[in-house]
Design an enzyme around this catalytic site. Structure first.
Site, PDB file in Angstrom:
ATOM      1  N   GLU A 257      11.576 -10.560  24.669  1.00 37.09           N
ATOM      2  CA  GLU A 257      12.565 -10.910  24.184  1.00 37.09           C
ATOM      3  C   GLU A 257      13.566 -11.319  23.521  1.00 37.09           C
ATOM      4  O   GLU A 257      13.549 -13.382  23.391  1.00 37.09           O
ATOM      5  CB  GLU A 257      13.499 -10.428  25.895  1.00 37.09           C
ATOM      6  CG  GLU A 257      12.791  -9.172  26.104  1.00 37.09           C
ATOM      7  CD  GLU A 257      12.514  -7.507  25.529  1.00 37.09           C
ATOM      8  OE1 GLU A 257      13.459  -7.515  24.830  1.00 37.09           O
ATOM      9  OE2 GLU A 257      12.222  -6.942  25.639  1.00 37.09           O
ATOM     10  N   CYS A 258      14.656 -10.905  22.884  1.00 38.38           N
ATOM     11  CA  CYS A 258      15.749 -12.126  21.831  1.00 38.38           C
ATOM     12  C   CYS A 258      16.743 -12.051  22.551  1.00 38.38           C
ATOM     13  O   CYS A 258      17.181 -13.065  22.302  1.00 38.38           O
ATOM     14  CB  CYS A 258      15.901 -10.974  20.983  1.00 38.38           C
ATOM     15  SG  CYS A 258      16.609  -9.857  21.044  1.00 38.38           S
ATOM     16  N   GLY A 259      17.517 -11.454  24.175  1.00 41.59           N
ATOM     17  CA  GLY A 259      18.378 -11.747  25.176  1.00 41.59           C
ATOM     18  C   GLY A 259      19.285 -11.119  24.837  1.00 41.59           C
ATOM     19  O   GLY A 259      19.552 -10.543  25.651  1.00 41.59           O
TER      20      GLY A 259
END
Length: 244
Positions: A238-240
């Site tokens: 995940e990128c956040g």
């Protein structure tokens, strides 16, 4: 399914929020993607927004939600490091689908970030997380606030990675309702939807990419790799934006 009180739910601990939404999620699992969007528009508060990375299968959720709720703000967090093909794909889909595109970026330019911090994506998990906080999380938080969002649609699917395997249709994230209409779709369903509506995969699909993000943290798929291993050197999926 009755209307939900966002303020009341936000007062609850995370575990209690999940339990409070369990019955609604059980009913949403029975609906198709279009039905989930329609239910959300009828029962969840506005303003409504849709986020997109304009990745491999982005045309599906962009078309699906925009057909039901035309002119919905579409949030893109632009890092400045997307593939040239991605920027052209954004232009193409924005024109074809008449998207109400809202682009948000970090307060520091990409060049300024490199001058200050170096290449954060080469500094392990900690560096990647800082990079994502600056370029993805803060711009998204700003977008949700400036657009007065209370309900956020996104195109995540359980099949994409282990970190998404147990996600519900409806949750609360960053203080707003988050709806995942195509969460249970498989790759075949994605393909069929694209074919039915004359839509395309991201251009890099034909070059062997299963997932597309920034140029420096995206790899082509190779035999034996899981899809999530093609991003962030396999250190994280995940990128956040979809965490927390």
């Amino acid at each position: 399914m009755s209307k939900l009180d966002l303020n009341a739910l936000n007062e609850l601990p995370k575990v209690d929020r999940i339990l409070a939404l369990a019955e609604t999620n059980a009913e949403l699992e029975k609906l198709d993607a279009e039905g989930r969007v329609a239910w959300a528009l009828d029962n969840l508060p506005g303003e409504y927004v849709l986020s997109s990375s304009f990745g491999i299968q982005a045309a599906v959720s962009l078309h699906l939600v925009n057909q039901i709720h035309p002119d919905i703000p579409v949030i893109l967090t632009d890092t400045g490091y997307l593939f040239p093909e991605t920027y052209r794909f954004i232009d193409e889909l924005t024109d074809k689908l008449k998207l109400n595109l809202k682009v948000y970026r970090a307060t520091e330019s990409a060049a300024w970030q490199e001058a200050r911090y170096g290449k954060l994506w080469e500094q392990g998990v900690e560096g990647i997380e800082k990079y994502n906080d600056i370029n993805k999380v803060e711009p998204m938080n700003r977008a949700l606030k400036e657009l007065n969002a209370q309900t956020w649609f996104a195109g995540l699917r359980r099949e994409q990675s282990g970190s998404r395997a147990n996600l519900p249709v409806l949750a609360i994230q960053r203080g707003v309702f988050k709806v995942l209409p195509i969460i249970d779709w498989d790759n075949r369903t994605i393909y069929q939807y694209l074919q039915k509506h004359g839509l395309k995969y991201h251009p890099l699909w034909d070059d062997g990419y299963l997932s597309v993000g920034d140029t420096h943290t995206t790899r082509k798929w190779e035999p034996g790799m899981a899809e999530e291993e093609t991003r962030f050197f396999g250190l994280k999926r995940e990128c956040g934006l979809h965490e927390g």
